[in-house]
Design a protein around this motif. Structure first.
Motif, mmCIF file in Angstrom:
data_model
loop_
_atom_site.group_PDB
_atom_site.id
_atom_site.type_symbol
_atom_site.label_atom_id
_atom_site.label_comp_id
_atom_site.label_asym_id
_atom_site.label_seq_id
_atom_site.Cartn_x
_atom_site.Cartn_y
_atom_site.Cartn_z
ATOM 1 N N GLU A 1 0.853 -1.184 0.000
ATOM 2 C CA GLU A 1 0.000 0.000 0.000
ATOM 3 C C GLU A 1 0.896 1.243 0.000
ATOM 4 O OE1 GLU A 1 -3.592 1.988 2.703
ATOM 5 O OE2 GLU A 1 -2.376 0.367 3.536
ATOM 6 N N VAL A 2 0.653 2.134 -0.947
ATOM 7 C CA VAL A 2 1.409 3.390 -0.981
ATOM 8 C C VAL A 2 0.769 4.363 -0.006
ATOM 9 C CG1 VAL A 2 2.075 5.362 -2.415
ATOM 10 C CG2 VAL A 2 2.161 3.040 -3.360
ATOM 11 N N LEU A 3 1.550 4.858 0.954
ATOM 12 C CA LEU A 3 1.015 5.758 1.981
ATOM 13 C C LEU A 3 1.269 7.224 1.664
ATOM 14 C CD1 LEU A 3 2.038 3.899 5.283
ATOM 15 C CD2 LEU A 3 0.000 3.576 3.872
ATOM 16 N N ALA A 4 2.330 7.515 0.912
ATOM 17 C CA ALA A 4 2.614 8.923 0.614
ATOM 18 C C ALA A 4 3.484 9.035 -0.628
ATOM 19 C CB ALA A 4 3.320 9.589 1.796
ATOM 20 N N ARG A 5 3.253 10.145 -1.344
ATOM 21 C CA ARG A 5 4.070 10.480 -2.521
ATOM 22 C C ARG A 5 4.490 11.931 -2.419
ATOM 23 N NH1 ARG A 5 2.485 6.773 -6.979
ATOM 24 N NH2 ARG A 5 0.679 5.658 -6.211
ATOM 25 N N VAL A 6 5.692 12.213 -2.878
ATOM 26 C CA VAL A 6 6.138 13.601 -3.031
ATOM 27 C C VAL A 6 5.752 14.043 -4.436
ATOM 28 C CG1 VAL A 6 8.166 15.096 -3.239
ATOM 29 C CG2 VAL A 6 8.044 13.427 -1.396
ATOM 30 N N PRO A 7 5.046 15.186 -4.561
ATOM 31 C CA PRO A 7 4.675 15.656 -5.898
ATOM 32 C C PRO A 7 5.912 15.956 -6.737
ATOM 33 C CG PRO A 7 3.637 16.997 -4.155
ATOM 34 C CD PRO A 7 4.620 16.079 -3.484
ATOM 35 N N GLY A 8 5.813 15.708 -8.034
ATOM 36 C CA GLY A 8 6.934 15.940 -8.944
ATOM 37 C C GLY A 8 7.521 17.332 -8.807
ATOM 38 N N ALA A 9 6.656 18.311 -8.573
ATOM 39 C CA ALA A 9 7.130 19.698 -8.481
ATOM 40 C C ALA A 9 8.089 19.882 -7.307
ATOM 41 C CB ALA A 9 5.942 20.637 -8.322
ATOM 42 N N THR A 10 7.878 19.137 -6.239
ATOM 43 C CA THR A 10 8.749 19.231 -5.061
ATOM 44 C C THR A 10 9.979 18.348 -5.229
ATOM 45 O OG1 THR A 10 6.762 19.506 -3.723
ATOM 46 C CG2 THR A 10 8.790 18.985 -2.534
ATOM 47 N N ALA A 11 9.792 17.211 -5.884
ATOM 48 C CA ALA A 11 10.875 16.225 -5.972
ATOM 49 C C ALA A 11 12.024 16.701 -6.855
ATOM 50 C CB ALA A 11 10.329 14.904 -6.482
ATOM 51 N N GLY A 12 11.776 17.673 -7.720
ATOM 52 C CA GLY A 12 12.871 18.226 -8.503
ATOM 53 C C GLY A 12 12.722 17.970 -9.989
ATOM 54 N N PRO A 13 13.534 18.648 -10.799
ATOM 55 C CA PRO A 13 13.429 18.566 -12.252
ATOM 56 C C PRO A 13 13.491 17.118 -12.733
ATOM 57 C CG PRO A 13 15.072 20.198 -11.590
ATOM 58 C CD PRO A 13 14.631 19.500 -10.347
ATOM 59 N N GLY A 14 12.624 16.799 -13.660
ATOM 60 C CA GLY A 14 12.664 15.471 -14.259
ATOM 61 C C GLY A 14 12.039 14.380 -13.417
ATOM 62 N N GLN A 15 11.492 14.710 -12.254
ATOM 63 C CA GLN A 15 10.911 13.681 -11.394
ATOM 64 C C GLN A 15 9.391 13.757 -11.474
ATOM 65 O OE1 GLN A 15 12.808 11.826 -9.014
ATOM 66 N NE2 GLN A 15 14.610 13.040 -8.594
ATOM 67 N N GLY A 16 8.758 12.617 -11.555
ATOM 68 C CA GLY A 16 7.304 12.580 -11.403
ATOM 69 C C GLY A 16 6.969 12.458 -9.936
ATOM 70 N N ASP A 17 5.703 12.144 -9.654
ATOM 71 C CA ASP A 17 5.343 11.887 -8.259
ATOM 72 C C ASP A 17 6.135 10.672 -7.785
ATOM 73 O OD1 ASP A 17 3.612 13.912 -8.573
ATOM 74 O OD2 ASP A 17 1.793 12.738 -8.265
ATOM 75 N N THR A 18 6.687 10.764 -6.588
ATOM 76 C CA THR A 18 7.566 9.685 -6.151
ATOM 77 C C THR A 18 7.037 9.063 -4.862
ATOM 78 O OG1 THR A 18 8.927 11.176 -4.873
ATOM 79 C CG2 THR A 18 9.567 10.851 -7.143
ATOM 80 N N ILE A 19 7.112 7.758 -4.784
ATOM 81 C CA ILE A 19 6.589 7.022 -3.621
ATOM 82 C C ILE A 19 7.598 7.104 -2.481
ATOM 83 C CG2 ILE A 19 5.888 4.761 -2.760
ATOM 84 C CD1 ILE A 19 5.116 4.048 -5.665
ATOM 85 N N VAL A 20 7.148 7.644 -1.344
ATOM 86 C CA VAL A 20 8.082 7.839 -0.226
ATOM 87 C C VAL A 20 7.590 7.235 1.093
ATOM 88 C CG1 VAL A 20 9.253 9.869 -1.180
ATOM 89 C CG2 VAL A 20 7.153 10.170 0.182
ATOM 90 N N ALA A 21 6.436 6.588 1.082
ATOM 91 C CA ALA A 21 6.016 5.859 2.288
ATOM 92 C C ALA A 21 5.119 4.714 1.853
ATOM 93 C CB ALA A 21 5.281 6.769 3.266
ATOM 94 N N VAL A 22 5.370 3.539 2.420
ATOM 95 C CA VAL A 22 4.619 2.343 2.039
ATOM 96 C C VAL A 22 4.346 1.488 3.272
ATOM 97 C CG1 VAL A 22 5.622 2.184 -0.292
ATOM 98 C CG2 VAL A 22 6.703 0.983 1.607
ATOM 99 N N ARG A 23 3.380 0.597 3.090
ATOM 100 C CA ARG A 23 3.089 -0.376 4.137
ATOM 101 C C ARG A 23 2.815 -1.716 3.466
ATOM 102 N NH1 ARG A 23 0.364 -1.074 9.239
ATOM 103 N NH2 ARG A 23 -0.164 1.083 9.644
ATOM 104 N N GLN A 24 3.355 -2.769 4.028
ATOM 105 C CA GLN A 24 2.952 -4.120 3.627
ATOM 106 C C GLN A 24 2.737 -4.907 4.910
ATOM 107 O OE1 GLN A 24 5.458 -6.257 0.835
ATOM 108 N NE2 GLN A 24 3.928 -7.859 0.590
#
Ligand SMILES: NC(=O)CC[C@H](N)C(=O)O
Length: 227
Positions: free
Chosen positions: A164-187
């Motif tokens: 389960e993806v718990l959190a993503r950093v929006p591409g705009a925050t993650a930096g040039p060339g990055q899409g939304d990035t998965i930064v918290a998960v649970r299994q």
């Protein structure tokens, strides 16, 4: 000063004991956060100390070093067994890398403990945003966004269907060339964050782990021994 709040959990049941893997990296802030959440706490450097805990934090640090040290301390196999056996755990930053089943382009000989069906990329935010902070909505954390501190953080680049993806950093925050990035998960009982929840003075992520540990302890206690 660390306060003993062992009896602070509701219903007077035994508070879970939550360990912090203490071979390298930051342990003190995690211990303090866990105590504020009502857990009994201890550091884990040896297999015998691992046996004593109901749940474990794998802190940030340097994942290649932690990997080397857990193997040198004969902790790698006991850790893998506990994680595979359902022990709740929270891995932050390097700890997230250790909980990943796969690392993208691992350093020579680097291994993980595994448990979460995902591939992580180390140092995933490039030079521009080597370290950064932002506010993130985290699934399961109520009461508004979590202030997330990222320090040479990884990200998950691929997650399996059970994750389960718990959190993503929006591409705009993650930096040039990055899409939304998965930064918290649970299994299941395993939680991982690319950020450092122990550095923001907000204990809500640690509380998720302590709740999970309480549930595990309650489910293994005999029905009438809780007095
Ligand atoms: N703050 C951290 O834990 C950084 C993790 C580190 N970049 C690693 O790959 O292990």
């Amino acid at each position: 000063m660390v306060r003993n709040v062992a009896n602070a959990t509701a219903g007077g049941s035994h508070a879970p004991r939550v360990g912090v893997l203490a071979v390298q990296g930051d342990t003190r802030e995690h211990l303090a956060a866990l105590e504020r959440c009502g857990a009994r706490v201890s550091t884990v450097r040896r297999p015998g100390e691992l046996d004593e805990v109901d749940a474990l934090v794998l802190p940030g640090g340097e994942s290649t070093t932690i990997d080397r040290l857990v193997r040198a301390f004969d902790l790698a196999e006991p850790l893998r067994e506990r994680l595979a056996g359902g022990m709740p755990a929270l891995g932050s930053c390097a700890g997230m890398i250790l909980l990943a089943d796969r690392i993208e382009g691992p350093a020579a000989g680097q291994r993980t403990l595994g448990g979460i069906d995902m591939t992580v990329r180390r140092n995933a935010f490039g030079r521009q945003v080597d370290s950064f902070e932002c506010d993130l909505d985290v699934v399961g954390v109520e009461g508004g966004p979590v202030h997330a501190v990222f320090i040479r953080a990884p990200r998950a680049v691929e997650v399996g269907p059970g994750v389960e993806v718990l959190a993503r950093v929006p591409g705009a925050t993650a930096g040039p060339g990055q899409g939304d990035t998965i930064v918290a998960v649970r299994q299941g009982p395993l939680l991982a964050t690319a950020f450092h929840p122990e550095l923001s003075g907000d204990d809500r992520v640690h509380r998720l782990l302590v709740r999970s540990a309480e549930a595990t302890v309650a489910s293994t206690q005999a029905p009438h021994d809780g007095r």
